[in-house]
Design a protein around this motif. Structure first.
Motif, PDB file in Angstrom:
ATOM      1  N   HIS A  43      79.151 101.066  31.017  1.00 56.63           N
ATOM      2  CA  HIS A  43      80.447 101.245  31.683  1.00 56.63           C
ATOM      3  C   HIS A  43      80.409 100.693  33.110  1.00 56.63           C
ATOM      4  O   HIS A  43      81.350 100.044  33.551  1.00 56.63           O
ATOM      5  CB  HIS A  43      80.839 102.719  31.697  1.00 56.63           C
ATOM      6  CG  HIS A  43      82.121 102.978  32.399  1.00 56.63           C
ATOM      7  ND1 HIS A  43      83.342 102.560  31.899  1.00 56.63           N
ATOM      8  CD2 HIS A  43      82.388 103.582  33.573  1.00 56.63           C
ATOM      9  CE1 HIS A  43      84.292 102.907  32.744  1.00 56.63           C
ATOM     10  NE2 HIS A  43      83.741 103.528  33.765  1.00 56.63           N
ATOM     11  N   THR A  46      80.832  96.960  33.122  1.00 53.83           N
ATOM     12  CA  THR A  46      82.209  96.488  32.931  1.00 53.83           C
ATOM     13  C   THR A  46      83.026  96.615  34.212  1.00 53.83           C
ATOM     14  O   THR A  46      83.951  95.843  34.424  1.00 53.83           O
ATOM     15  CB  THR A  46      82.921  97.265  31.811  1.00 53.83           C
ATOM     16  OG1 THR A  46      82.970  98.652  32.147  1.00 53.83           O
ATOM     17  CG2 THR A  46      82.229  97.060  30.482  1.00 53.83           C
ATOM     18  N   LYS A  56      79.810  95.078  25.971  1.00 51.71           N
ATOM     19  CA  LYS A  56      80.887  95.038  24.982  1.00 51.71           C
ATOM     20  C   LYS A  56      80.928  96.361  24.242  1.00 51.71           C
ATOM     21  O   LYS A  56      79.891  96.885  23.843  1.00 51.71           O
ATOM     22  CB  LYS A  56      80.661  93.903  23.984  1.00 51.71           C
ATOM     23  CG  LYS A  56      80.644  92.528  24.602  1.00 51.71           C
ATOM     24  CD  LYS A  56      80.318  91.486  23.562  1.00 51.71           C
ATOM     25  CE  LYS A  56      80.215  90.114  24.178  1.00 51.71           C
ATOM     26  NZ  LYS A  56      79.808  89.110  23.192  1.00 51.71           N
ATOM     27  N   ARG A  72      87.927  95.826  19.372  1.00 53.80           N
ATOM     28  CA  ARG A  72      87.277  95.751  20.677  1.00 53.80           C
ATOM     29  C   ARG A  72      87.894  96.806  21.580  1.00 53.80           C
ATOM     30  O   ARG A  72      89.109  96.892  21.697  1.00 53.80           O
ATOM     31  CB  ARG A  72      87.477  94.352  21.278  1.00 53.80           C
ATOM     32  CG  ARG A  72      86.792  94.104  22.586  1.00 53.80           C
ATOM     33  CD  ARG A  72      85.298  94.180  22.496  1.00 53.80           C
ATOM     34  NE  ARG A  72      84.789  93.311  21.476  1.00 53.80           N
ATOM     35  CZ  ARG A  72      83.948  92.329  21.677  1.00 53.80           C
ATOM     36  NH1 ARG A  72      83.505  92.096  22.868  1.00 53.80           N
ATOM     37  NH2 ARG A  72      83.545  91.593  20.681  1.00 53.80           N
ATOM     38  N   THR A  74      88.037  98.883  25.458  1.00 53.29           N
ATOM     39  CA  THR A  74      87.783  98.836  26.883  1.00 53.29           C
ATOM     40  C   THR A  74      87.260 100.201  27.287  1.00 53.29           C
ATOM     41  O   THR A  74      87.883 101.217  26.991  1.00 53.29           O
ATOM     42  CB  THR A  74      89.080  98.518  27.663  1.00 53.29           C
ATOM     43  OG1 THR A  74      89.613  97.285  27.191  1.00 53.29           O
ATOM     44  CG2 THR A  74      88.814  98.421  29.142  1.00 53.29           C
ATOM     45  N   SER A  75      86.130 100.237  27.938  1.00 53.65           N
ATOM     46  CA  SER A  75      85.527 101.514  28.308  1.00 53.65           C
ATOM     47  C   SER A  75      86.276 102.137  29.480  1.00 53.65           C
ATOM     48  O   SER A  75      86.598 101.473  30.457  1.00 53.65           O
ATOM     49  CB  SER A  75      84.066 101.317  28.696  1.00 53.65           C
ATOM     50  OG  SER A  75      83.522 102.514  29.184  1.00 53.65           O
ATOM     51  N   LYS A  76      86.520 103.424  29.366  1.00 51.79           N
ATOM     52  CA  LYS A  76      87.117 104.202  30.452  1.00 51.79           C
ATOM     53  C   LYS A  76      86.150 105.284  30.911  1.00 51.79           C
ATOM     54  O   LYS A  76      86.535 106.193  31.622  1.00 51.79           O
ATOM     55  CB  LYS A  76      88.442 104.829  30.004  1.00 51.79           C
ATOM     56  CG  LYS A  76      89.511 103.805  29.708  1.00 51.79           C
ATOM     57  CD  LYS A  76      89.848 103.051  30.964  1.00 51.79           C
ATOM     58  CE  LYS A  76      90.864 101.972  30.713  1.00 51.79           C
ATOM     59  NZ  LYS A  76      91.112 101.158  31.869  1.00 51.79           N
TER      60      LYS A  76
END
Length: 143
Positions: A43, A46, A56, A72, A74-76
């Motif tokens: 994380h 990113t 990824k 795919r 998106t990391s939060k």
């Protein structure tokens, strides 16, 4: 380096991002003993614009017939929710993906949900070490 975790879906929420586009926010319950340091490192990669590494995040759903779908994410980040450690991911909403069709509550027992996290190291270094057979002096002149 790649890490694949079997996760459970803890929460699913449809909302709009800051630009007004629809997104699906997922809270994925991590199994006990999951490598949270690896997830936190991925994380941070990113979020860091200057990082040479690439992280990824992918969500894979496998049904009882073995049919796989991968999205795919998106990391939060990660957080603790009701004494359970969850990974929070965001998926861009696309009606043609039919994402919710795979999460039919009737079939929850037969679905396998996996979170795949991959960190790719840079292939080449910024400064290559000098060759051991190099006979040049420090100014690049051959002897």
């Amino acid at each position: 380096m790649k890490n694949t975790l079997d996760v459970d879906l803890n929460a699913l929420k449809h909302e709009f991002d800051k630009d007004g586009y629809p997104v699906t926010t997922l809270h994925l319950e991590l199994p006990s003993g999951a490598d949270t340091k690896f997830l936190k490192r991925a994380h941070r990669i990113t979020k860091n614009q200057k990082s040479r590494e690439v992280a990824k995040f992918s969500l894979r759903i496998i049904d009882e017939r073995g049919k796989k779908r991968t999205w795919r994410l998106t990391s939060k980040g990660t957080k603790t929710k009701e004494y359970v450690f969850v990974a929070v991911g965001e998926l861009a909403f696309n009606a043609h993906d039919r994402f919710e069709e795979f999460l039919n509550p009737v079939d929850r027992e037969v679905l396998t949900i996996q979170l795949e996290v991959e960190i790719e190291e840079p292939q080449n270094t910024l400064f290559t070490p000098p060759d051991s057979n190099d006979d040049r002096d420090g100014r690049g002149v051959s002897a």
